[in-house]
Design an enzyme around this catalytic site. Structure first.
Site, PDB file in Angstrom:
ATOM      1  N   GLY B 216     -11.400  -8.614 -33.868  1.00 62.01           N
ATOM      2  CA  GLY B 216     -11.488 -10.022 -33.496  1.00 62.01           C
ATOM      3  C   GLY B 216     -11.723 -10.906 -34.728  1.00 62.01           C
ATOM      4  O   GLY B 216     -12.327 -11.987 -34.520  1.00 62.01           O
ATOM      5  N   LEU B 349       4.948  -8.174 -31.944  1.00 65.37           N
ATOM      6  CA  LEU B 349       5.997  -7.329 -31.466  1.00 65.37           C
ATOM      7  C   LEU B 349       5.522  -6.105 -30.467  1.00 65.37           C
ATOM      8  O   LEU B 349       6.420  -5.760 -29.633  1.00 65.37           O
ATOM      9  CB  LEU B 349       6.467  -6.761 -32.736  1.00 65.37           C
ATOM     10  CG  LEU B 349       7.291  -7.444 -33.701  1.00 65.37           C
ATOM     11  CD1 LEU B 349       7.785  -6.607 -34.896  1.00 65.37           C
ATOM     12  CD2 LEU B 349       8.588  -8.408 -33.145  1.00 65.37           C
ATOM     13  N   VAL B 352       0.047  -1.569 -32.076  1.00 74.63           N
ATOM     14  CA  VAL B 352       0.164  -0.225 -32.868  1.00 74.63           C
ATOM     15  C   VAL B 352      -1.009   0.550 -32.063  1.00 74.63           C
ATOM     16  O   VAL B 352      -2.220   0.145 -31.848  1.00 74.63           O
ATOM     17  CB  VAL B 352      -0.385  -0.608 -34.154  1.00 74.63           C
ATOM     18  CG1 VAL B 352      -0.668   0.630 -34.914  1.00 74.63           C
ATOM     19  CG2 VAL B 352       0.565  -1.559 -35.062  1.00 74.63           C
ATOM     20  N   TYR B 556      -9.727 -16.183 -54.392  1.00 77.71           N
ATOM     21  CA  TYR B 556     -10.382 -16.360 -53.005  1.00 77.71           C
ATOM     22  C   TYR B 556     -11.412 -17.710 -53.240  1.00 77.71           C
ATOM     23  O   TYR B 556     -12.206 -17.785 -53.997  1.00 77.71           O
ATOM     24  CB  TYR B 556     -11.319 -15.153 -52.584  1.00 77.71           C
ATOM     25  CG  TYR B 556     -11.706 -15.079 -51.143  1.00 77.71           C
ATOM     26  CD1 TYR B 556     -12.654 -15.555 -50.605  1.00 77.71           C
ATOM     27  CD2 TYR B 556     -10.925 -14.040 -50.926  1.00 77.71           C
ATOM     28  CE1 TYR B 556     -12.923 -15.058 -49.502  1.00 77.71           C
ATOM     29  CE2 TYR B 556     -10.918 -13.441 -49.131  1.00 77.71           C
ATOM     30  CZ  TYR B 556     -12.063 -14.207 -48.692  1.00 77.71           C
ATOM     31  OH  TYR B 556     -12.242 -14.080 -47.259  1.00 77.71           O
TER      32      TYR B 556
END
Lengths: 636, 636
Positions: B216, B349, B352, B556
């Protein structure tokens, strides 16, 4: 590198056009994305003038390859193994270190290993009989359009035959027999990306079949033309599209046209003090585009990486359009990596035209080495430990005893260049004093490169590990000789074919704990299958560990046998190779580490990557090339 | 791993069944390919007993996440930044090293940097009002089928809201405002691969939408439910599918269920003396499956690699079927690598379920370090040289001056644990004696790990390079503190939101020669855009170089501003972030180094990977998931 139209217009320092101007000034070599609105970027490099002379001056591979390379065998015309007037084995020419040297023990090794006799020489076509060659069938409309592009082309039988095959055993055997099935109808030589775009456009317009041709070194039947192909087959030869477009010393990258072959790439980069370090055994002839298409691996991948580690940017021309990313960064997360849709596509999706690769400064120092192990098991255990400690040299390879003896048989006569390994004190030392059995021992060859100080440190670490596994340092010469043989070994097949000996290599990758079982089982399976199929003399069935990884290794097999008394030797060979691959798979090995699938290994694709995996590849093919312009029928 | 039926039958040593028997005896953990004829392999591990208690004993993430983690902010309930009764900044709880510590200078830094006042506190919903939450809409038929599977599920508003979002600013802002748009209708907790197969089958049968939910921690709006989605949305929470299935010490691999989170994976492997070394900043909460789906990168990738380097085998459940390779080898050439069709697919898709990753022995020794540079340019040049010499430590990061001051403001009071950086002699030394300007200097933090001897050698090499660029070693403590702050920084956003300060991070990868321009231009662009959009106090606009590669770096950015006086702060924020991304792209940076695309960055996908590249991704999606069961609408 662009800003969408809805952003604030204007040309102040913060505006999109200002950002673009900054970029085009600072980074002349960056290409703007063709897909960004308002794209502005430097124009593509002009295509090489068509008036420039073709031939070796521009690269090692001429258009008329047969003037330099064998039309029905491996490598250069001027280089081959022969038996001289005295019946000794010799390597001809001056191109290789072995050139002009006699190999005094090789004949005996051949006779002993294969039961072959020099009395029994097979015949083969010395030259091409153009009457045997299928006619070139192309439409007048296409020919006129092609002429208008000014792209060089040929319908000559010799040029077409040369590009009708790779170097699988059955392909060379067929050439020697003068058997020509389907061959390309025309050969074209684009010299730049724009030429390739034009060719692909013509193929779409005229419904042609394109088979890209790089080095022609495929050993997976990838270059074989599908027999049932009724459309005109265009062999798109990339060898003249071979320039280094730019070298970026700040980022250590170079942008190179995909037709360049390995030896030229390294030679030209070396002029600036750089290298890619990518050295597949085929590097004299294989091309950058071919490496990308087949997921090539190089000898020194421990330092430089495999092709997927080397590539920063790829440009490919497909019937659907150009595929390329819009930046040249080391790594990104923008969905699945499309470079990996291209790498391994084996000529089924399009033509790779330009590739940005990483380059490194040419290392200051190189040192070879070798280690003798009492047996193969200890050698493998040593390689596994070296991998575990992550201290592998640039290259480390372990040959089994049969290959050690094979290598020894290829020792040339001139003692001043190569130290005789089993002569004198050394032989005594290893066999009598140390107790190594010459019929069981095996050898690892090593190559270190880098800063001299680090190399010597690294070398010590590796030899210390080797000692723990019963290894004995056996000198630089033996290491160097092992690597020197790399490029001449491929010439042996033609010699074998002259004397009813056929042979092939094949390879796999496998987890560490399966290496020994796989090596033993596959070699034994080959011997058994030969016996069952009536091969009259035990085959040469041997292997080596050629690459180490964290989680496993690459294993390379040689398999050859004397086929006298076998009526259909190629069919027998193919059955045995298939059994060997089944044995590899049963022992946890992969379908291929680096040779690829082509048409030779298609039958195992579903098993290897799953039904859904295969379906994903098919879905990409159907989208990118719905009319199967790139119809070599590899992979799927 | 199987032999086709047409091979010779029988059970002698060479027969196919003999090969299979050998394999099943020797390698109990290898799975036979579901696609090979005559498949024989060990049966899959039985699913965890459903009677086993859920909760922290089995892993760090309970089903009822809100009992442990904040429902509308980052991280653990017991950990947050607050201002105590004395008005000092403090971090609560005992979970982190910073827990219970006062940060004496932080309040001043906030006030100075943002013009924020502690008088002005914003309000947010303390708890969820279930009346604000859309009802759960599922069909009775589906519910009955689901109950029959015995898979744990919930339709509770709290469980559904928790999984309706990731951690983009706009998502957290909406939660605090009590705004709920489309949220999942039901949450399911599979505990094994077979459970996931059942759920996907039900989704196909009942025409559901599945959104996989790992940690999450998405910051790309990947977890946001498409508002227009009319089908029942199933949040497939993987957190209870979290076992290590096997550890293979011979090959240094481990097979792990994809729901495991980073902290649990490393903790459990460490019990056997191993680690993956994969340490993304989100590792307390993010999952193995999520790393695969987003192409995650970890802090110590210089040793352990990014996710694509770590993965040996992936198994994914799709509506079309199971995708997986049939072997567990380090590298193969079997067409385009289907692992790379899965990695980066961001939940579009399938799910996993199991991943084989490489593991390494836990390093014997770790050492932190830090270097002060007179300015950012010298620091970047040093990092570039370290990359060129290929001697980067496990981690090396360079912060700009603003982040250095920010880090300094987070210094806790307890002097015995952290050495005060600018106190006393050191401050004098660096600023007066060495002439570093405290408003220009920047800091690189380092982490070395491995064999003690090699670490010390390596350390010397890196510090020697740093010296050449004007760097000054600044001690282990500062390095360690920099890394310790990694996990608490994410808690700052919630503090900011309490005081009308909104902030976000975003990242890119960029070639070396573009790093300085990109950093400067993007930071300036942010400041300019804030001004144009009426932000009243100059923003906090800062960057760091967090990863080095051969051909470039990862950069970053942090960007935060005080939104008092802005009526629609989220909209203003989004415009500025979008401009920042345009500026990144204009300066040669990528769309993302590791955060991914989600829905947040979809608009740049075509530009990033080309029309044909995007089409290839779409073709795979349409094949694998023609009914868009996995309907999170990421990427495409």
């Amino acid at each position: 590198m662009a800003a969408p139209a809805e952003e604030a217009a204007g040309s102040g320092p913060g505006s999109p056009s200002s950002a673009r101007r900054r970029l085009s000034i600072i980074s002349g070599h960056l290409r703007g994305s063709p897909w960004a609105p308002g794209r502005e970027g430097p124009s593509p490099s002009p295509c090489k003038a068509r008036g420039a002379p073709a031939g070796p001056a521009s690269g090692s591979i001429p258009k008329k390859r047969q003037e330099l390379l064998k039309w029905n065998g491996w490598g250069y015309n001027d280089s081959k193994f022969i038996f001289n007037k005295k019946g000794q084995a010799e390597f001809t020419g001056r191109r290789y270190r072995l050139g002009g040297m006699v190999l005094p023990t090789f004949k005996e090794w051949i006779e002993k290993t294969f039961g072959a006799s020099l009395e029994h020489k097979s015949t083969s076509r010395a030259s091409l009989n153009v009457n045997d060659v299928p006619p070139s069938i192309i439409s007048e409309e296409f020919l006129q359009d092609l002429i208008a592009t000014k792209i060089s082309y040929s319908q000559d039988a010799e040029d077409r035959v040369f590009r009708a095959h790779g170097h699988c055993l059955h392909e060379i055997f067929a050439l020697r027999e003068g058997i020509f099935r389907r061959i390309p109808d025309i050969v074209v030589w684009p010299v730049c990306h724009e030429d390739v775009v034009k060719i692909v456009e013509l193929a779409c317009k005229h419904s042609l079949c394109i088979i890209p041709f790089g080095g022609g070194t495929s050993v997976s039947s990838a270059l074989e033309c599908p027999e049932e192909e009724k459309r005109t087959i265009v062999s798109l030869d990339t060898s003249q599209m071979n320039r280094i477009l730019w070298i970026d010393e700040k980022n250590l990258t170079a942008c190179v046209e995909a037709g360049i072959v390995g030896q030229d790439l390294e030679k030209q980069l070396a002029e600036s003090g750089f290298c890619t370090g990518h050295e597949p055994d085929s590097m004299e002839f294989s091309s950058l585009g071919g490496w990308v298409a087949t997921r090539a691996s190089g000898m020194k991948k421990n330092i430089y990486g495999n092709i997927e580690d080397l590539v920063i940017h790829i440009k490919m021309v497909t019937p659907r359009g150009i595929v390329e990313k819009n930046c040249q960064v080391p790594r990104m997360s923008t969905g699945p990596d499309i470079h990996h849709f291209i790498m391994g596509s084996e000529g089924t999706l399009g033509v790779v035209t330009e590739v940005t690769v990483k380059i490194r400064p040419v290392p200051e120092y190189q040192k070879y080495g070798s280690v003798v192990f009492p047996n193969f098991e200890r050698g493998v255990a040593c390689l596994r430990e070296v991998a575990k400690q992550r201290c592998a040299p640039a290259s480390i390879r372990l040959v089994d005893n049969a290959q050690f003896q094979f290598g020894h048989a290829l020792k040339p006569q001139v003692a001043s260049i190569f130290t005789s390994f089993l002569d004198g004190l050394k032989k005594f030392y290893i066999t009598k004093f140390k107790g190594f059995d010459p019929n069981i021992l095996c050898v690892a060859t090593l190559l270190f490169e880098g800063d001299r100080e680090k190399v010597l440190q690294h070398e010590k670490q590796v030899y210390d590990i080797a000692t723990k596994f019963g290894g004995l340092a056996a000198g630089e010469d033996n290491g160097q000789r092992g690597y020197m043989l790399t490029f001449v070994i491929a010439y042996l097949r033609d010699l074998g074919l002259d004397y009813y000996v056929i042979g092939e290599s094949f390879e796999t990758s496998v987890p560490w704990d399966r290496v020994l079982d796989l090596c033993r089982n596959v070699k034994e399976r080959i011997v058994r299958e030969c016996k069952e199929k009536g091969v009259q003399f035990a085959p040469f069935s041997t292997c080596r560990v050629t690459q180490t990884y964290d989680a496993g290794a690459c294993v390379y097999f040689y398999f050859a046998f004397n086929y006298r008394g076998i009526s259909d030797p190629i069919h027998v060979y193919e059955q045995i190779e298939r059994a060997a691959r089944e044995e590899i798979l049963a022992n946890g090995g992969s379908l291929s580490h680096h040779h690829g699938v082509g048409k030779l290994r298609k039958r195992w694709m579903k098993e290897s990557i799953s039904d859904v995996g295969l379906g994903m590849l098919r879905s990409v093919k159907e989208y990118v090339d719905p009319n199967n312009i790139f119809g070599n029928k590899n992979l799927l």
